[in-house]
Design a protein around this motif. Structure first.
Motif, short mmCIF file in Angstrom:
data_model
loop_
_atom_site.label_atom_id
_atom_site.label_comp_id
_atom_site.label_asym_id
_atom_site.label_seq_id
_atom_site.Cartn_x
_atom_site.Cartn_y
_atom_site.Cartn_z
N LEU A 170 -0.90 -1.38 -4.96
CA LEU A 170 -1.82 -0.57 -4.38
C LEU A 170 -3.31 -1.81 -4.26
O LEU A 170 -3.67 -1.78 -3.42
CB LEU A 170 -2.24 0.78 -4.83
N LEU A 187 1.34 3.54 -3.36
CA LEU A 187 0.85 5.27 -3.25
C LEU A 187 2.10 6.01 -3.77
O LEU A 187 2.21 7.03 -4.33
CB LEU A 187 0.43 5.39 -2.05
N ILE A 218 0.94 -1.22 -0.12
CA ILE A 218 -0.02 0.18 0.10
C ILE A 218 0.98 1.48 0.01
O ILE A 218 0.66 2.07 -0.77
CB ILE A 218 -0.91 0.01 1.22
#
Length: 309
Positions: free
Chosen positions: A197, A52, A48
């Motif tokens: 992601l 990002l 994650i």
């Protein structure tokens, strides 16, 4: 292409692979240091945050990362890449590291190109050349030495480590094969960023990230930063940039620095004990994969031409 540019590309790719190897060692240290950290939790956090980060960098550099979601077929392929490519290559690898150690997990994962070769043989009817067959035999012998230490009636490593390691090797293959067309269309930063992601968010189906309690002391945070920044974002950018200066075949041969780095740093800092069987088996696998990597690129070209025709 000048010699200076070639050297720059080699240094970028080599450093990226070394950082990937260090990432495995950092993960092994983290699992031992903080018992609350699971392979699933670590994979979620890594994917994650790194995803990002790559997407933000892409947007800042004018890549337009949201463009890929306007095409339904490309979006499905991107999701498949995240779930079937990145999840096994990262989650299964961390599971192998947790139950075993970074060098063994990295060496077993390094068998991924042979999975690609088997795929081409079974589904694309591309017959392995003699050099590929010899390489497969070398890799098989190397794996057998690591797994049995020469005693064919018993296993020298846990079956759990072997299970997760082989799944991560399959992940290397799917991670290479699935995103081929969208990589050329949208670029590596967009595809990898969204893939990470999407995969990280989807893993919350098993255990939501916010429901896991992990004590974030400074040693844990430091190792997480090493894994996410030094072990994911930086090496990806460096490896992708290296392809501007060297051929993909050259870059693929430099992948051998990853298991070498994992082995050297594990012995130096974690005092991991590897037997002569482990070292000799690892050398056989690395040499075999280096030889095969040249032909894997050729097979990818064959598949690309057949797809276009």
């Amino acid at each position: 292409m000048t010699r200076q540019h070639h050297l720059k590309g080699v240094l970028l790719a080599s450093t990226a692979c070394i950082l990937w190897g260090i990432s495995g060692v950092a993960a092994s240290t983290l699992f031992k240091l903080n018992s609350q950290v699971t392979a699933l939790w670590l994979t979620q956090v890594r994917m994650i945050i790194a995803g990002l980060g790559l997407l933000i960098l892409g947007q800042a550099s004018g890549v337009k990362p949201f463009k890929i979601w306007r095409n339904r077929r490309d979006s499905i392929q991107l999701i498949s890449y995240g779930l079937l490519g990145l999840v096994p290559v990262q989650l299964c690898y961390f599971e192998a590291v947790k139950f075993g150690n970074a060098p063994i997990a990295t060496i077993i994962q390094f068998l991924g190109p042979f999975i690609i070769s088997i795929y081409f043989f079974l589904f694309k009817h591309v017959t392995p050349r003699r050099s590929e067959a010899i390489g497969m035999l070398m890799a098989f012998i190397g794996t057998l030495l690591i797994v049995t230490h020469g005693h064919l009636n018993s296993l020298a490593i846990s079956p759990v480590v072997l299970f997760w390691g082989e799944l991560s090797a399959i992940g290397v293959a799917t991670n290479t094969l699935i995103p081929r067309s969208i990589l050329t269309k949208y670029g590596a930063m967009t595809v990898t960023g969204w893939g990470l992601l999407v995969a990280g968010l989807c893993l919350n189906v098993f255990t939501p990230l916010w429901q896991v309690h992990v004590s974030l002391d400074w040693p844990t945070i430091s190792l997480l930063l090493v894994i996410i920044i030094l072990g994911t974002v930086f090496p990806f950018l460096m490896f992708a940039n290296s392809l501007s200066y060297i051929l993909p075949t050259t870059a693929s041969l430099l992948d051998a620095f990853e298991p070498l780095a994992a082995t050297v740093f594990s012995i130096a800092f974690l005092h991991v004990q590897l037997t002569g069987f482990d070292l000799f088996g690892g050398i056989l696998i690395i040499l075999a994969v280096m030889a095969l990597s040249l032909n894997v690129r050729k097979m990818m070209g064959v598949l690309h031409r057949r797809t276009d025709s």
